[in-house]
Design a protein around this motif. Structure first.
Motif, mmCIF file in Angstrom:
data_model
loop_
_atom_site.group_PDB
_atom_site.id
_atom_site.type_symbol
_atom_site.label_atom_id
_atom_site.label_comp_id
_atom_site.label_asym_id
_atom_site.label_seq_id
_atom_site.Cartn_x
_atom_site.Cartn_y
_atom_site.Cartn_z
ATOM 1 N N UNK A 168 0.788 -1.231 0.000
ATOM 2 C CA UNK A 168 0.000 0.000 0.000
ATOM 3 C C UNK A 168 0.827 1.293 0.000
ATOM 4 N N UNK A 169 1.995 1.272 0.649
ATOM 5 C CA UNK A 169 2.842 2.468 0.699
ATOM 6 C C UNK A 169 3.941 2.439 -0.360
ATOM 7 N N UNK A 170 3.965 1.409 -1.191
ATOM 8 C CA UNK A 170 5.062 1.236 -2.136
ATOM 9 C C UNK A 170 6.192 0.463 -1.478
ATOM 10 N N UNK A 171 7.187 0.108 -2.267
ATOM 11 C CA UNK A 171 8.319 -0.663 -1.748
ATOM 12 C C UNK A 171 9.603 -0.229 -2.443
ATOM 13 N N UNK A 206 7.225 -8.916 -11.494
ATOM 14 C CA UNK A 206 6.146 -8.476 -12.375
ATOM 15 C C UNK A 206 5.281 -7.504 -11.604
ATOM 16 N N UNK A 207 5.055 -6.313 -12.175
ATOM 17 C CA UNK A 207 4.281 -5.282 -11.495
ATOM 18 C C UNK A 207 3.180 -4.792 -12.427
ATOM 19 N N UNK A 208 1.947 -4.801 -11.909
ATOM 20 C CA UNK A 208 0.769 -4.414 -12.681
ATOM 21 C C UNK A 208 0.742 -5.177 -14.002
ATOM 22 N N UNK A 209 0.463 -4.512 -15.116
ATOM 23 C CA UNK A 209 0.361 -5.186 -16.407
ATOM 24 C C UNK A 209 1.669 -5.187 -17.185
ATOM 25 N N UNK A 267 8.690 0.200 -6.269
ATOM 26 C CA UNK A 267 7.366 -0.268 -6.672
ATOM 27 C C UNK A 267 6.340 0.743 -6.172
ATOM 28 N N UNK A 268 5.556 1.340 -7.068
ATOM 29 C CA UNK A 268 4.604 2.380 -6.663
ATOM 30 C C UNK A 268 3.561 1.867 -5.666
ATOM 31 N N UNK A 269 3.039 2.760 -4.822
ATOM 32 C CA UNK A 269 2.020 2.367 -3.850
ATOM 33 C C UNK A 269 0.822 1.687 -4.507
ATOM 34 N N UNK A 270 0.423 0.554 -3.921
ATOM 35 C CA UNK A 270 -0.771 -0.149 -4.368
ATOM 36 C C UNK A 270 -0.645 -0.946 -5.653
ATOM 37 N N UNK A 271 0.526 -0.938 -6.285
ATOM 38 C CA UNK A 271 0.700 -1.698 -7.529
ATOM 39 C C UNK A 271 0.511 -3.193 -7.255
ATOM 40 N N UNK A 272 -0.019 -3.904 -8.229
ATOM 41 C CA UNK A 272 -0.179 -5.350 -8.110
ATOM 42 C C UNK A 272 1.171 -6.003 -8.367
ATOM 43 N N UNK A 332 9.957 -0.201 3.492
ATOM 44 C CA UNK A 332 8.631 0.409 3.413
ATOM 45 C C UNK A 332 8.573 1.599 4.364
ATOM 46 N N UNK A 333 8.063 2.729 3.901
ATOM 47 C CA UNK A 333 7.826 3.896 4.747
ATOM 48 C C UNK A 333 6.316 3.930 4.997
#
Length: 113
Positions: free
Chosen positions: A43-46, A58-61, A75-80, A99-100
């Motif tokens: 949720x906060x990104x990584x 693999x991130x999002x599509x 990795x952006x916040x909330x990305x799959x 993670x922050x």
């Protein structure tokens, strides 16, 4: 969340207060051929740094990509996070994820139990 059945071993390595909440980090070790089971989100990104071996993400599509020891990415916040696995069937791999987090926020939310 470690899953020895998939060859993933997660170890908490730090959790310190910050002005926004806290900074948390985990070490993820993959056995040869190991992977993270299923999909998850941060949720906060990584902030990820590969310490040993090579890890496929693999991130999002997006197309899966490979990071080798010494390489990093955000990795952006909330990305799959759809793929996270050791790229080698014969050598181990290790990474650290930072993670922050806001107070009460989870670093990782899994799409499975």
């Amino acid at each position: 969340m470690s899953d020895p059945d998939t060859g993933e071993h997660v170890t908490p390595v730090l959790d310190y207060p910050s002005p926004a909440g806290h900074v948390n980090a985990v070490r993820v070790d993959y056995d040869p051929g190991g992977s993270t089971f299923g999909t998850h989100r941060h949720p906060a990104g990584a902030y990820v740094y590969v310490m040993e071996g090579s890890v496929e993400f693999g991130v999002d599509d997006g197309e899966p990509f490979l990071l080798k020891a010494g390489e990093s990415f955000f990795e952006p916040p909330g990305a799959l996070h759809s793929v996270s696995r050791n790229a080698s069937e014969t050598l181990p791999a290790s990474m650290i994820a930072f993670f922050v987090l806001a107070d009460g926020q989870d670093a990782t939310v899994y799409d499975h139990d």
